[in-house]
Enzyme design. Structure first.
Site, PDB file in Angstrom:
ATOM      1  CE1 TYR A   1       7.894   2.343  -1.916  1.00 22.11           C
ATOM      2  CE2 TYR A   1       8.856  -0.191  -1.186  1.00 22.11           C
ATOM      3  CZ  TYR A   1       7.523   0.366  -1.406  1.00 22.11           C
ATOM      4  OH  TYR A   1       6.404  -0.142  -1.001  1.00 22.11           O
TER       5      TYR A   1
ATOM      6  CG  ASP B   1       2.098   5.702   2.995  1.00 22.51           C
ATOM      7  OD1 ASP B   1       1.099   5.259   3.868  1.00 22.51           O
ATOM      8  OD2 ASP B   1       3.327   5.867   3.691  1.00 22.51           O
TER       9      ASP B   1
ATOM     10  NE  ARG C   1       7.132   9.176   3.444  1.00 20.85           N
ATOM     11  CZ  ARG C   1       5.969  10.015   3.652  1.00 20.85           C
ATOM     12  NH1 ARG C   1       4.634   9.026   2.992  1.00 20.85           N
ATOM     13  NH2 ARG C   1       5.729  11.397   4.079  1.00 20.85           N
TER      14      ARG C   1
ATOM     15  NE  ARG D   1      -2.915  -2.292   2.662  1.00 23.47           N
ATOM     16  CZ  ARG D   1      -4.195  -2.326   4.310  1.00 23.47           C
ATOM     17  NH1 ARG D   1      -3.894  -2.059   4.937  1.00 23.47           N
ATOM     18  NH2 ARG D   1      -4.992  -3.630   3.853  1.00 23.47           N
TER      19      ARG D   1
END
Length: 267
Positions: free
Chosen positions: A131, A73, A219, A71
């Site tokens: 990522y 964000d 992050r 999922r």
């Protein structure tokens, strides 16, 4: 993009009784997450899952439930998100890709469609994900890239960033870099690769590959390593934070706009 018309949620053909799933269809998606509140369907906010499911319903005449590899964000982008669904539709794979892309808004596209074996699951069958986080490190902000990076005017030390990335390799407990609200059985993850690359124009690109990620993990790592790049922390502080397992001791959470899901790997 914002303001673009979205497909109507109506289904073109009525569905009577439960659907007997006979095919597992796997999609690879690319999207600009700026206008969406993340992947997962929500009651009062527009999401990627809702838009794609709506288009699938129009295409197949069936109520479709998508399952993603993870999922993303609100505001996070994807270059290679993977999702699957079950259907009895006999449409050829090319019709799924072309039909969906004709219905989807401009900020969302289906790159690939394939039949997957029975039992395949976009999330649970994944063996690794990659990522990327993009920072624009120059004195002047970029109006063109404002939704696709984290702009930082203060210079970053590339050598310190690379040293910091070395401390997160291997199988370790990343509880210090997990956002609140996460519910997982273990906070241990294995990072196979982590690197910082400097590119012309002030770009600093962080790329990380792991067997899984905690909520907000990338992050939080980027926000902490930026403090290292500014000299506010030593590179070795990453080792201390991993041992402390306390999110309050780590750095800030980097903005969502700079994060991209690049690739999901399967055996």
């Amino acid at each position: 993009m914002k303001g673009l018309p979205l497909p109507t949620p109506s289904v073109t053909a009525p569905v009577s009784g439960p659907i007997s799933p006979t095919r597992t269809i796997c999609l690879t998606l690319e999207y600009d997450g700026t206008a969406y509140h993340g992947w997962q369907r929500q009651a009062n906010a527009l999401t990627i899952q809702e838009v794609v499911e709506t288009c699938l319903a129009r295409l197949t005449g069936q109520v479709i439930r998508l399952h993603s590899s993870g999922r993303t964000d609100a505001g996070v982008h994807a270059l290679g998100q993977v999702a699957h669904f079950l259907t009895t539709s006999s449409l050829p794979l090319s019709a799924f890709r072309e039909g969906l892309n004709s219905l989807l808004p401009r900020d969302l596209a289906i790159l690939k469609v394939c039949d997957a074996p029975a039992g395949f699951h976009a999330r649970y069958s994944a063996t690794a994900k990659t990522y990327e986080y993009r920072i624009l490190n120059r004195p002047v902000r970029s109006p063109v890239h404002c939704n696709y990076c984290w702009w930082l005017a203060r210079p970053l030390d590339q050598g310190l960033l690379r040293q910091a990335a070395g401390y997160i390799l291997g199988e370790q407990d990343f509880a210090a870099f997990q956002a609140s609200g996460g519910s997982v059985k273990t906070t241990t993850r294995k990072v196979m690769a982590a690197s910082w690359e400097e590119k012309p124009g002030g770009w600093r690109i962080f790329q990380i590959t792991a067997n899984g990620f905690l909520r907000g993990m990338v992050r939080a790592l980027v926000g902490t390593m930026v403090e290292v790049g500014w000299g506010k922390r030593s590179p070795g502080d990453l080792k201390r934070l991993l041992a402390a397992r306390d999110r309050r001791q780590a750095g800030p959470t980097a903005p969502a706009a700079g994060l991209y899901l690049v690739e999901v790997r399967y055996d």
